[in-house]
Write an enzyme that holds these catalytic residues in place. Sequence first.
Site, PDB file in Angstrom:
ATOM      1  N   CYS A  33       7.003  10.172 -34.441  1.00 16.84           N
ATOM      2  CA  CYS A  33       5.664   9.751 -34.860  1.00 16.84           C
ATOM      3  C   CYS A  33       4.684  10.910 -34.799  1.00 16.84           C
ATOM      4  O   CYS A  33       3.753  10.990 -35.587  1.00 16.84           O
ATOM      5  CB  CYS A  33       5.203   8.591 -33.986  1.00 16.84           C
ATOM      6  SG  CYS A  33       5.362   8.927 -32.226  1.00 16.84           S
ATOM      7  N   GLU A  83       2.123   0.993 -30.813  1.00 14.60           N
ATOM      8  CA  GLU A  83       2.293   2.436 -31.049  1.00 14.60           C
ATOM      9  C   GLU A  83       2.909   2.566 -32.428  1.00 14.60           C
ATOM     10  O   GLU A  83       4.094   2.270 -32.609  1.00 14.60           O
ATOM     11  CB  GLU A  83       3.243   3.039 -30.001  1.00 14.60           C
ATOM     12  CG  GLU A  83       2.746   2.987 -28.585  1.00 14.60           C
ATOM     13  CD  GLU A  83       1.562   3.893 -28.334  1.00 14.60           C
ATOM     14  OE1 GLU A  83       1.274   4.765 -29.176  1.00 14.60           O
ATOM     15  OE2 GLU A  83       0.913   3.713 -27.301  1.00 14.60           O
TER      16      GLU A  83
HETATM   17  P1  NAD Z   1      10.154  -0.797 -37.559  1.00 14.66           P
HETATM   18  O1  NAD Z   1       8.744  -1.238 -37.553  1.00 14.66           O
HETATM   19  O2  NAD Z   1      10.991  -1.066 -38.739  1.00 14.66           O
HETATM   20  O3  NAD Z   1      10.955  -1.434 -36.334  1.00 14.66           O
HETATM   21  C1  NAD Z   1      10.536  -1.265 -34.987  1.00 14.66           C
HETATM   22  C2  NAD Z   1      11.101  -2.393 -34.140  1.00 14.66           C
HETATM   23  O4  NAD Z   1      10.508  -3.631 -34.565  1.00 14.66           O
HETATM   24  C3  NAD Z   1      12.603  -2.607 -34.246  1.00 14.66           C
HETATM   25  O5  NAD Z   1      13.091  -2.910 -32.952  1.00 14.66           O
HETATM   26  C4  NAD Z   1      12.715  -3.811 -35.158  1.00 14.66           C
HETATM   27  O6  NAD Z   1      13.898  -4.559 -34.970  1.00 14.66           O
HETATM   28  C5  NAD Z   1      11.511  -4.623 -34.747  1.00 14.66           C
HETATM   29  N1  NAD Z   1      11.012  -5.575 -35.754  1.00 14.66           N
HETATM   30  C6  NAD Z   1      11.204  -5.574 -37.099  1.00 14.66           C
HETATM   31  N2  NAD Z   1      10.529  -6.604 -37.672  1.00 14.66           N
HETATM   32  C7  NAD Z   1       9.899  -7.257 -36.661  1.00 14.66           C
HETATM   33  C8  NAD Z   1       9.012  -8.381 -36.614  1.00 14.66           C
HETATM   34  N3  NAD Z   1       8.635  -9.033 -37.711  1.00 14.66           N
HETATM   35  N4  NAD Z   1       8.532  -8.762 -35.411  1.00 14.66           N
HETATM   36  C9  NAD Z   1       8.877  -8.091 -34.283  1.00 14.66           C
HETATM   37  N5  NAD Z   1       9.700  -7.026 -34.262  1.00 14.66           N
HETATM   38  C10 NAD Z   1      10.198  -6.609 -35.442  1.00 14.66           C
HETATM   39  O7  NAD Z   1      10.086   0.776 -37.228  1.00 14.66           O
HETATM   40  P2  NAD Z   1      11.275   1.831 -37.198  1.00 14.66           P
HETATM   41  O8  NAD Z   1      11.687   2.113 -38.613  1.00 14.66           O
HETATM   42  O9  NAD Z   1      12.303   1.388 -36.205  1.00 14.66           O
HETATM   43  O10 NAD Z   1      10.550   3.123 -36.585  1.00 14.66           O
HETATM   44  C11 NAD Z   1       9.906   4.089 -37.354  1.00 14.66           C
HETATM   45  C12 NAD Z   1       8.401   3.945 -37.279  1.00 14.66           C
HETATM   46  O11 NAD Z   1       7.986   3.920 -35.912  1.00 14.66           O
HETATM   47  C13 NAD Z   1       7.651   5.120 -37.887  1.00 14.66           C
HETATM   48  O12 NAD Z   1       6.553   4.667 -38.644  1.00 14.66           O
HETATM   49  C14 NAD Z   1       7.140   5.907 -36.679  1.00 14.66           C
HETATM   50  O13 NAD Z   1       6.006   6.701 -36.916  1.00 14.66           O
HETATM   51  C15 NAD Z   1       6.890   4.800 -35.717  1.00 14.66           C
HETATM   52  N6  NAD Z   1       6.904   5.326 -34.357  1.00 14.66           N
HETATM   53  C16 NAD Z   1       5.743   5.322 -33.642  1.00 14.66           C
HETATM   54  C17 NAD Z   1       5.714   5.868 -32.366  1.00 14.66           C
HETATM   55  C18 NAD Z   1       4.449   5.899 -31.545  1.00 14.66           C
HETATM   56  O14 NAD Z   1       4.548   6.035 -30.330  1.00 14.66           O
HETATM   57  N7  NAD Z   1       3.281   5.777 -32.122  1.00 14.66           N
HETATM   58  C19 NAD Z   1       6.881   6.393 -31.831  1.00 14.66           C
HETATM   59  C20 NAD Z   1       8.039   6.375 -32.593  1.00 14.66           C
HETATM   60  C21 NAD Z   1       8.042   5.824 -33.848  1.00 14.66           C
END
Ligand code: NAD
Length: 480
Positions: A285, A251
């Site tokens: 999002c 997502e």
């Molecule tokens: P992010 O990708 O920085 O982090 C998300 C999660 O991934 C965190 O728990 C982080 O610790 C983990 N992570 C980081 N690097 C990783 C790796 N290499 N392998 C595995 N896990 C890793 O995102 P964010 O800044 O926390 O969230 C914001 C983003 O999320 C925005 O782009 C937003 O649109 C998106 N988002 C999408 C939805 C949806 O349902 N489509 C919902 C909410 C947010």
Amino acid sequence: MSATSDYKISFTTFHNVIDNELTETATTRHTVCPSNEEPLWESPVSTDEDVNHAVDAANRAFRSWSKLSQDTRAEYLIKFADAVEANKQDFIDLLGKEVGKPPQAAAYEMLFVTGLAREIPKLRLKEEKPVDDADRTAIVRYVPLGVGVGIVPWNFPLVLGFGKLLSALLAGNTFIWKPSPYSPYSALKLAELGTKVFPPGVFQALSGEDTLGPLLTAHPGVAKISFTGSVETGKKVMAACASTLKRITLELGGNDAAIVCEDVDIDSVVAKVAFLAFVHVGQICMNIKRIYVHESIYDKFLTALVVTTKQFKIGDHTDPEAVFGPVQNRMQHEKLQKFYSQISKEGWKTALGGEPGPTQEKGFFMPPTIIDNPPEDSSIVVDEPFGPIVPVLKWSNEEDVIKRANASKLGLGASVWSKDVSRAQKMAEQLEAGSIWVNTHFELAPNVPFGGHKESGLGMEWGQVGLEGWCNPQAYWVKH
Ligand code: NAD
């Protein structure tokens, strides 16, 4: 255990939950409250060893949990819903401190949580019999995968993991929740509450730095990763999961367009569109991130949008009247300040806001900002700012505006607004997105799946589709 008081827990210490034990780690870390930048509680920094312990416990638990009937697993989930509701106000207060959400906004997240808690247990995996005659029967059924991991972002620390958790458990998997390092607290409390309801190893939580996610995506004992976060990280998760062919649901980000037709009732549509663009300070999002308004009503619409947006009260996590709070963390705050600094460099015209600096002495606040008809190829139109800044753009030709809405690499959601519902439906059905809406946006329900097309993701969560996503389909032949 069933009395509400039996489920009450204290919200002052934060531990990993492994095999129904609250465990310590040698190193801890803390975040700050986004409203006032005051330090919050210490939280665990999980190691390789913690990951191995949790994955082993989850695999052990899977053997018996997966053999329970769906009805029995649903009963556990209903007890868990009672346990969550018994601590609802504490979760609202915690979300306030952890995410900076004003009480109204934190209560809104808990409304989603309790809705999922009550509705997901009503779903069931169903079998089909596409062949069933005197000679043979073929059944298509859904079998659980094993250990599921939910990797969750910081904007909705509870609700975005909760749908994963409930669907995974109902389908017969065990589950490890990895919260974002920016918002570890509410998930750890949820898993602690889980120890009062679930057998050991069924629901665990591990918190830590950004190095923790890769340990889980690489682990051979994990069967599925359900990830919510940025497109960039989502691609890394997909690549990491390829090594063991883990199942994945992604997502990812969105750049949702709302197309407003010339026949709308401007005041009522502006009220909705303004809220949906700025709710949770643009850190959803599925916020409306591009507003395409028919040129014949553009000026009136823009004026009304500015007036309405100014009326939303901004305040901290203690302000009961505030609609919007701060941005959740310093990293995002700095990213947005850079984004806002492009306004003068690029010569974008602001209808509201625009100053890149904080609006208050302490806390990660940013002013709601509306950009008036920027070029279609500007970064405010092409990229996802994930903050309270939105472009309004003019359109005059239906075919052209649909093309512009679809030009994004992202395809999470999109909406069309018109009094002529059948015209709006014809337009909406041409939009390339996982959710399409007519006269609404960010409309969700626990029994309706959501997810992204194109680079907004892979697979869907919630509803029957989300439940089946936690299974392998199996073809089962019986020769009579
Ligand atoms: P992010 O990708 O920085 O982090 C998300 C999660 O991934 C965190 O728990 C982080 O610790 C983990 N992570 C980081 N690097 C990783 C790796 N290499 N392998 C595995 N896990 C890793 O995102 P964010 O800044 O926390 O969230 C914001 C983003 O999320 C925005 O782009 C937003 O649109 C998106 N988002 C999408 C939805 C949806 O349902 N489509 C919902 C909410 C947010």
